[in-house]
Design a protein around this motif. Structure first.
Motif, mmCIF file in Angstrom:
data_model
loop_
_atom_site.group_PDB
_atom_site.id
_atom_site.type_symbol
_atom_site.label_atom_id
_atom_site.label_comp_id
_atom_site.label_asym_id
_atom_site.label_seq_id
_atom_site.Cartn_x
_atom_site.Cartn_y
_atom_site.Cartn_z
ATOM 1 N N CYS A 246 -11.903 8.836 2.985
ATOM 2 C CA CYS A 246 -11.620 7.445 2.603
ATOM 3 C C CYS A 246 -10.839 6.725 3.696
ATOM 4 O O CYS A 246 -11.136 5.583 4.032
ATOM 5 C CB CYS A 246 -10.811 7.400 1.310
ATOM 6 N N HIS A 247 -9.814 7.393 4.240
ATOM 7 C CA HIS A 247 -8.921 6.719 5.197
ATOM 8 C C HIS A 247 -9.636 6.362 6.507
ATOM 9 O O HIS A 247 -9.639 5.201 6.923
ATOM 10 C CB HIS A 247 -7.695 7.601 5.478
ATOM 11 N N GLU A 248 -10.254 7.367 7.133
ATOM 12 C CA GLU A 248 -10.899 7.097 8.418
ATOM 13 C C GLU A 248 -12.265 6.429 8.226
ATOM 14 O O GLU A 248 -12.733 5.720 9.109
ATOM 15 C CB GLU A 248 -11.086 8.396 9.222
ATOM 16 N N GLY A 249 -12.882 6.715 7.074
ATOM 17 C CA GLY A 249 -14.250 6.250 6.874
ATOM 18 C C GLY A 249 -14.402 5.101 5.892
ATOM 19 O O GLY A 249 -14.338 3.925 6.249
ATOM 20 N N GLY A 252 -11.985 2.847 4.355
ATOM 21 C CA GLY A 252 -10.905 2.704 5.342
ATOM 22 C C GLY A 252 -11.353 2.113 6.670
ATOM 23 O O GLY A 252 -12.111 1.144 6.712
ATOM 24 N N HIS A 253 -10.888 2.754 7.753
ATOM 25 C CA HIS A 253 -11.019 2.147 9.087
ATOM 26 C C HIS A 253 -12.452 1.769 9.483
ATOM 27 O O HIS A 253 -12.688 0.708 10.044
ATOM 28 C CB HIS A 253 -10.454 3.096 10.145
ATOM 29 N N HIS A 254 -13.395 2.687 9.208
ATOM 30 C CA HIS A 254 -14.780 2.416 9.627
ATOM 31 C C HIS A 254 -15.292 1.138 8.953
ATOM 32 O O HIS A 254 -15.875 0.263 9.612
ATOM 33 C CB HIS A 254 -15.640 3.637 9.256
ATOM 34 N N ALA A 286 -4.765 -2.325 8.445
ATOM 35 C CA ALA A 286 -5.745 -1.231 8.558
ATOM 36 C C ALA A 286 -5.228 0.055 7.912
ATOM 37 O O ALA A 286 -5.933 0.686 7.116
ATOM 38 C CB ALA A 286 -6.088 -0.987 10.031
ATOM 39 N N GLU A 287 -4.002 0.458 8.233
ATOM 40 C CA GLU A 287 -3.491 1.725 7.692
ATOM 41 C C GLU A 287 -3.193 1.609 6.197
ATOM 42 O O GLU A 287 -3.439 2.535 5.428
ATOM 43 C CB GLU A 287 -2.223 2.180 8.439
ATOM 44 N N GLY A 288 -2.630 0.469 5.807
ATOM 45 C CA GLY A 288 -2.287 0.285 4.390
ATOM 46 C C GLY A 288 -3.522 0.298 3.506
ATOM 47 O O GLY A 288 -3.564 0.975 2.469
ATOM 48 N N ASN A 387 3.322 1.525 8.755
ATOM 49 C CA ASN A 387 2.019 0.998 8.333
ATOM 50 C C ASN A 387 1.381 1.825 7.220
ATOM 51 O O ASN A 387 0.605 1.297 6.427
ATOM 52 C CB ASN A 387 1.078 0.920 9.534
ATOM 53 N N TYR A 388 1.714 3.123 7.158
ATOM 54 C CA TYR A 388 1.059 3.988 6.168
ATOM 55 C C TYR A 388 1.613 3.746 4.762
ATOM 56 O O TYR A 388 0.930 3.181 3.905
ATOM 57 C CB TYR A 388 1.216 5.459 6.566
ATOM 58 N N GLY A 389 2.855 4.164 4.531
ATOM 59 C CA GLY A 389 3.403 4.086 3.176
ATOM 60 C C GLY A 389 3.632 2.658 2.702
ATOM 61 O O GLY A 389 3.214 2.264 1.607
#
Ligand code: ZN
Length: 428
Positions: A246-249, A252-254, A286-288, A387-389
């Motif tokens: 989910c995060h990279e793809g 998420g980012h993709h 993006a990260e959130g 950016n993450y949490g």
């Protein structure tokens, strides 16, 4: 008479300023070109670029010193302010574009100051780069959460060792990693496609790498194509599969990069979206959203069900053990803010490296090697960790204000990831 005179004077004073205001497209082009030049001074500053190759080549040939780039950024900021004044009544998407450029240029100015040796506190740096000032809780605020987790993983020894030993029972065997990751990404993709239309040529490559300070990375190549890398330096636990998918793809980012490319760079010709400077508010969004995308794609216990039914068998693990692992993972989420506090203490010079690693072990409940990787990440990326949490919390609050209906939530998500969104917009 007086009224007519002052009206004329106002017109005369105002007219030349309006006439001289650069267009937003000109400001955007200047921003992209200057970003590329700044990128020649710092590896990794440009996370993605798929604009004209000639601009990249001229950036490489530009030998101006950092001080000259900072002066250029100051004049770019002034140009944007003039264009902003000339576009006060523009449609909301254009106003969002202007807000986006303000944040990105401010981040560039902050990064240029840092590259010239300026020392900022963790909070000032985060605010300058990502347009969000983090609230750092004292570590003691996380002690009650540790006590709750302690009850979930009974036994002898330090809690971090017990949690690590527990997690190791859920390690994906290296020879099953590719199959598990691909199945997870496929499910994240299917769940995203049910709500967001994606370009028909979209695709990604998956690679396993070592010796990186991060655990996963999406390199966006343009034309709806991403390279997703997974770092295998440390054992990979089962929950990483859905997290990463989910995060990279998806979503998420993709997906975010594809939507920005299609909606803004291609359809509108907004060139600023062909470049992605890593240390900018764009990363907060993006990260959130990449982190929150996991919950959006797998609400409630849907993730537990999918993992137990599909991923556990693929990994050769016993699905009967899935619930205990899922519950520990849910409980540990409340510790995510501790990472910011620890990294801030370390980066502000209030504690040493060994102490930072120990605190990461204690409050993020990880092995020594994983805590070491976390602190290496802080050394490389510094206040980027907010950016993450924090990004996740703000993306979640925004999306969930749309109500309980999944379709409404996905629509709100698409609004954030498919448009020029700034962190302040999430708070509204
Ligand atoms: Zn990420």
């Amino acid at each position: 008479m007086t009224r007519i005179f002052s009206l004329l004077a106002a017109l005369l004073l105002a007219a030349p300023a309006v006439a001289r205001a650069p267009t937003l497209d000109a400001v955007a082009e200047h921003y992209v070109k200057l970003s590329l030049v700044v990128g020649t001074h710092e590896d990794g500053y440009i996370d993605a670029y798929y604009g004209p190759p000639a601009w990249q080549a001229s950036a490489k040939a530009d030998k101006r010193p950092l001080s000259a780039l900072a002066a250029d950024a100051t004049s770019l900021a002034a140009d944007l302010s003039a264009a902003d004044r000339a576009n006060r009544k523009a449609p909301s998407l254009v106003r969002r574009r202007i807000a986006f450029l303000h944040g990105q240029i401010r981040a560039m100015q902050t990064r240029l100051a840092m590259l010239q040796g300026k020392k900022l506190s963790f909070e000032d740096e985060a605010e300058g780069l990502f347009s969000v000032r983090p609230t750092l809780k004292p570590l003691a605020a996380y002690d009650p959460i540790l006590a709750k987790i302690d009850a979930l993983v009974p036994g002898e020894g330090a809690l971090s060792d017990r949690v690590d030993a527990f997690n190791m029972r859920y390690r994906i065997p290296p020879d099953r990693l590719d199959a598990v990751m691909r199945a997870a990404i496929a499910e994240c993709r299917a769940r995203t496609l049910a709500h967001i239309a994606l370009p028909s040529n979209e695709r990604f490559d998956l690679e396993f790498v070592t010796r990186q300070p991060w655990s996963g990375y999406n390199w966006y190549k343009g034309d709806a194509h991403s390279l997703i890398q997974v770092n295998t330096d440390l054992p990979i636990f089962l929950s990483r599969a859905v997290d990463l998918g989910c995060h990279e793809g998806y979503p998420g980012h993709h997906v975010l990069n594809m939507l920005l490319e299609r909606n803004l760079a291609k359809r509108r010709g907004w060139v600023e979206f062909t470049v992605y400077p890593l240390f900018s508010p764009q990363s907060f969004i993006a990260e959130g959203t990449a982190n929150y995308g996991i919950d959006l794609a797998f609400p409630g216990e849907e993730r537990l069900r999918f993992e137990a039914k599909t991923l556990y068998p693929l990994a050769g693990l016993d699905p009967a053990a899935a619930r205990a692992y899922f519950e520990l993972g849910q409980a540990m989420r409340a510790l995510s803010g501790a990472r910011l506090t620890i990294d801030a203490l370390y980066l502000d010079g209030k504690i040493g490296r060994d102490q930072a690693v120990e605190l990461a072990r204690k409050y993020q409940l990880m092995s020594k090697a994983r805590a070491d990787q976390s602190i290496s990440f802080a050394e490389r990326y510094r206040s980027y960790v907010i950016n993450y949490g924090l990004g996740q919390d703000m993306a979640q609050a925004y999306v969930e204000r749309a109500g309980r209906d999944p379709a409404a939530r996905w629509k709100a998500m698409e609004h954030i990831i498919g448009g020029p969104t700034v962190p302040a917009e999430l708070a509204r």
